[in-house]
Structures are given as structure tokens and as C-alpha cells.
Design a protein around this motif. Structure first.
Motif, PDB file in Angstrom:
ATOM      1  N   ASP A   1       0.825  -1.214   0.000  1.00  0.00           N
ATOM      2  CA  ASP A   1       0.000   0.000   0.000  1.00  0.00           C
ATOM      3  C   ASP A   1       0.860   1.266   0.000  1.00  0.00           C
ATOM      4  O   ASP A   1       0.350   2.365  -0.198  1.00  0.00           O
TER       5      ASP A   1
ATOM      6  N   GLN B   1      -0.036   4.186   2.591  1.00  0.00           N
ATOM      7  CA  GLN B   1      -1.444   3.760   2.731  1.00  0.00           C
ATOM      8  C   GLN B   1      -2.327   4.229   1.572  1.00  0.00           C
ATOM      9  O   GLN B   1      -3.374   4.849   1.785  1.00  0.00           O
TER      10      GLN B   1
ATOM     11  N   ARG C   1      -4.803   3.238  -0.328  1.00  0.00           N
ATOM     12  CA  ARG C   1      -5.727   2.090  -0.362  1.00  0.00           C
ATOM     13  C   ARG C   1      -6.787   2.291  -1.448  1.00  0.00           C
ATOM     14  O   ARG C   1      -7.972   2.470  -1.179  1.00  0.00           O
TER      15      ARG C   1
END
Ligand SMILES: Nc1ncnc2c1ncn2[C@@H]1O[C@H](COP(=O)(O)OP(=O)(O)OP(=O)(O)O)[C@@H](O)[C@H]1O
Length: 393
Positions: free
Chosen positions: A281, A340, A342
Motif C-alpha cells: 500500500d 497507505q 488504499r
């Protein structure tokens, strides 16, 4: 035409005649030769298309590429110069703002007039009238002549009529961009409902996000010709590449005009984006910047977009005043870690630009790097979520 085809366009071309402005003297002298002062212009050339019932087709292209002309030819509002169009089913068209409305009639009278043009009887219109007015949200102006309407009010009423006459085919030309956000959302919901009912929609839009989310087929027009027909992501990528080429050409032209040096002062030499091995990620963007001519200050802008052109994220280093970027002649390497990220499964483009705080761009590369997300965790959509589900009672 097979049973699933709703539109067939056979070798359609459309010519407009552009009459040049002439002085009175010229007109008198050339009274017999007026045809010589015509400029023929082909807005559409040899278009062959078949559109199946139940599809949503997006017509995209640069300004003047022929999108509206094609939509009008499909709708029968314009006759092709050569070729022919076959169409079946009930058609509702939202073309130019206010088209189909009589300015001196009230909103109520126009609803009846429009519905009649679309083939509804008075009784059938009586039955839908209240729903039309409610959807439009302009109850208090329904007895007002439409010449006093704002552009948003026109669109609201026109869209409300178009969707309540239950058309098999809906043609929409950009007009949805006029309404305010809540109304646009309401229209989008209605369009989604239409799609689920298997109706056909052809829309012209400049919004890549709108086309990307609504259409299952994209036709890119360029100079009145079909440049791409099919996959929306590919079509939008072609369109974006065209805009980018235009932007670069325009920028070069402006620089030339301003007498700016041919050499850029800051240049993106290379950019690579890779997901971290252990932490996929986290996207690591490695950037090589070549400084040819140091200026007072410079910064980096980075944005992420998905394959349909939806802008997912954007940032500039100017928002981090504590960050000190090198500013000496030569090649410098930088790393930007995006933690991150995502996002849902798909391919993402990273656009990078170098410029100064005043907004001047030194160098910009659209799609300088890319990364792919293979799979969603659970479910589907633009973002990746792994929900925790517990039974609580
Ligand atoms: N009635 C007309 N008479 C002469 N030329 C016209 C006419 N209508 C359109 N054109 C020309 O035909 C070309 C295609 O126009 P069209 O409106 O179809 O383009 P478009 O792709 O919808 O553009 P935009 O994105 O700006 O709405 C343009 O060059 C336009 O100037």
C-alpha cells in the motif's frame, strides 16, 4: 437493423457552409458569384456506427470535433449532407439549452407542448405532470413564461420532461453541467435507473469522470472522424493524450512569443513508482530532476488519477514549507513515499509537474509514472476496505 440495434448511422457526413462577411460593395459586385465566397466545412466525415439498445455511449472530443453535430444528426434535428441514420423507439433529446421550449409559453404549457412533441396524449401528460414538476423543483415558477427562467431552471424542467416520457433513447448534450450539484446528482440517479431499465443513452460530456462512471462505450471524435470506438478507459486516455499534446504545443508557442529561452530551467529526467515489497500500500515514487538554470525557488506537484481520468489525489511541496529542495545545477534524486494508498484494483497514473509558487510550470509530465493494484481486499469500488463484520445481538 437487428432487433438489438436502436441506432444505425450509415456513412454520414455533414457539411456546413460558412459564409464569409462581405462588404456591401462586394455583395453587389459578386451578386452572381456569391457561391465563390462560400467556405465549405465538413463537421462530420464518413461516420459509420451501430448502437445497441441498452448501452450508454459517451461522445467525447475536443471543442469543435463534431460531438454536438453527431448528436443532432442522431436526433434528427440536423439532416446529414450524405449518408443516412436509422433510429427506432421513442426519443427524448436534451440538446441546446432551451431548445424545444417556446419562450412565450409558461412552464406548464411547455411541459404539455414538449410531451406532445414526444408523442404523449393530453391524458398521458396529465398523468405525469405532477411528477415532472416535482422532479424539476421549480413548482413556484411553473406558471411563469420560460423566457424569464434562469439556465438552471430550463435544464431542470427539460430534464424532468425528458425522463418522465419514458423514452427508449435519451440524447444528452452537456446540459447537465448547468444544474446545481444536488440536481446533477438527482439526474445521475435517474440516468442510473434508466440504465438498469435497459434504456439507451448517448451523451456528450467534457467530464471524464462522468463519462468514465456512466458509459460502457466511448466514441472519441477528432475533426469530425471517429478516432476511437469502444473501451471507455482507452478512449479517455486517447483524449487526455490529445489534450496534453495541445497543452505542450500551446505552452511552447507562448514561450516562443514571450521570447523565453528554449531550454527549460528544471526538467523531470525520470520517474518511477513502485509499491514497497513488504507494504504494497506504500507507493514509492523515485524522481530524478535536472536543474539547468537555478531560479529563486521551485517545487514539485504530484497527482494521481485512475484509468478513467478521475482525479484521486493531488499535492505540492509548497504545502511543506520546512522542506528544502536542492537548487544547484545538475541532477538530483528525490523520493516521495505515498503511504497507505488504499485504492481499488486498477492502474493509476502519476502526473508530475515542476514549477514555482506563482503557478508557473517549468516542466510537466502527465503519466510520468504508474502503478497497479491487483486485487480488492473485499468488495469493490474506488477505495479498498476490509470491513469487520460482527453480529452484535
Ligand atoms: N450551424 C453551423 N454552421 C456552421 N458551422 C457549424 C454549425 N454548427 C457547428 N458548426 C461547426 O462544426 C464544427 C463541429 O461543431 P460541434 O458543435 O459539433 O462540435 P463539438 O465537438 O460539439 O464542440 P464543443 O465541445 O465546443 O461543443 C465546429 O467547427 C463548428 O464551428
Amino acid at each position: 437493423m437487428t432487433t438489438t440495434d436502436i441506432i444505425r448511422i450509415h456513412d454520414v457526413s455533414k457539411r456546413f457552409v460558412l459564409h464569409q462577411d462581405k462588404s456591401v460593395k462586394e455583395r453587389i459586385l459578386n451578386v452572381r458569384k456569391s457561391r465563390e465566397h462560400r467556405n465549405d466545412f465538413w463537421a462530420l466525415s464518413n461516420i459509420d456506427l451501430t448502437i445497441q439498445a441498452g448501452t450508454t455511449v459517451g461522445l467525447v472530443g475536443h471543442n469543435g470535433s463534431g460531438k454536438s453535430t453527431l448528436l443532432k444528426v442522431i436526433g434528427g434535428i440536423l439532416q446529414p449532407t450524405t449518408g443516412r441514420v436509422e433510429r427506432r423507439g421513442r426519443l427524448a433529446a436534451l440538446l441546446e439549452l432551451g431548445a424545444g421550449f417556446h419562450p412565450d409559453l409558461t412552464g406548464r404549457e411547455n411541459v404539455y407542448l414538449n410531451a406532445a412533441i414526444l408523442g404523449l396524449s393530453r391524458e398521458e401528460t396529465d398523468a405525469i405532470f405532477d411528477d415532472v414538476v416535482e422532479f424539476s423543483g421549480i413548482e413556484s415558477f411553473i406558471e411563469t413564461q420560460v423566457k424569464f427562467y434562469s439556465s438552471g431552471m430550463y435544464v431542470r424542467l427539460a430534464f424532468a420532461v425528458a425522463i418522465h416520457v419514458e423514452p427508449d433513447l435519451l440524447l444528452v448534450d452537456e446540459v447537465l453541467a448547468v444544474g446545481d450539484e444536488p440536481f446533477q446528482r438527482k439526474c445521475m440517479d435517474k440516468i442510473a435507473e434508466f440504465q438498469s431499465q435497459g434504456r439507451t443513452i448517448v451523451l456528450v460530456s467534457h467530464s471524464a469522470a462522468q463519462v468514465g462512471s456512466l458509459c460502457d462505450r466511448v466514441i472519441v471524435l477528432d475533426g469530425g472522424k471517429v478516432m476511437h470506438d469502444g473501451d471507455p478507459a482507452k478512449g479517455l486516455a486517447i483524449l487526455r493524450a490529445g489534450y496534453e499534446a495541445d497543452r505542450v504545443a500551446h505552452e511552447a508557442e507562448n514561450k516562443e512569443k514571450a521570447g523565453a529561452p528554449a531550454v527549460d530551467s528544471y526538467r523531470i529526467a525520470s520517474a518511477v513508482a513502485t509499491p514497497d515489497a513488504g507494504q504494497p500500500d506504500n507507493i514509492r515514487v523515485r524522481l530524478d530532476v535536472e536543474i539547468l538554470q537555478p531560479r529563486e525557488s521551485w517545487g514539485i506537484g504530484l497527482s494521481i488519477e485512475n484509468s478513467l481520468g478521475t482525479h484521486m489525489y493531488g499535492m505540492t511541496t509548497f504545502d511543506r514549507p520546512e522542506l528544502v529542495l536542492p537548487n544547484t545545477r545538475g541532477l538530483h534524486s528525490l523520493e516521495i513515499v505515498l503511504p497507505q494508498v488504499r485504492v481499488g484494483a486498477g492502474t493509476y497514473l502519476i502526473n508530475i509537474g515542476l514549477g514555482n509558487q506563482a503557478g508557473q510550470t517549468f516542466h510537466r509530465v502527465a503519466g510520468a509514472a504508474s502503478f497497479a493494484v491487483e486485487e480488492n481486499d473485499f468488495g469493490y469500488g474506488l477505495i479498498r476496505i476490509n470491513p469487520e463484520i460482527t453480529v452484535t445481538s
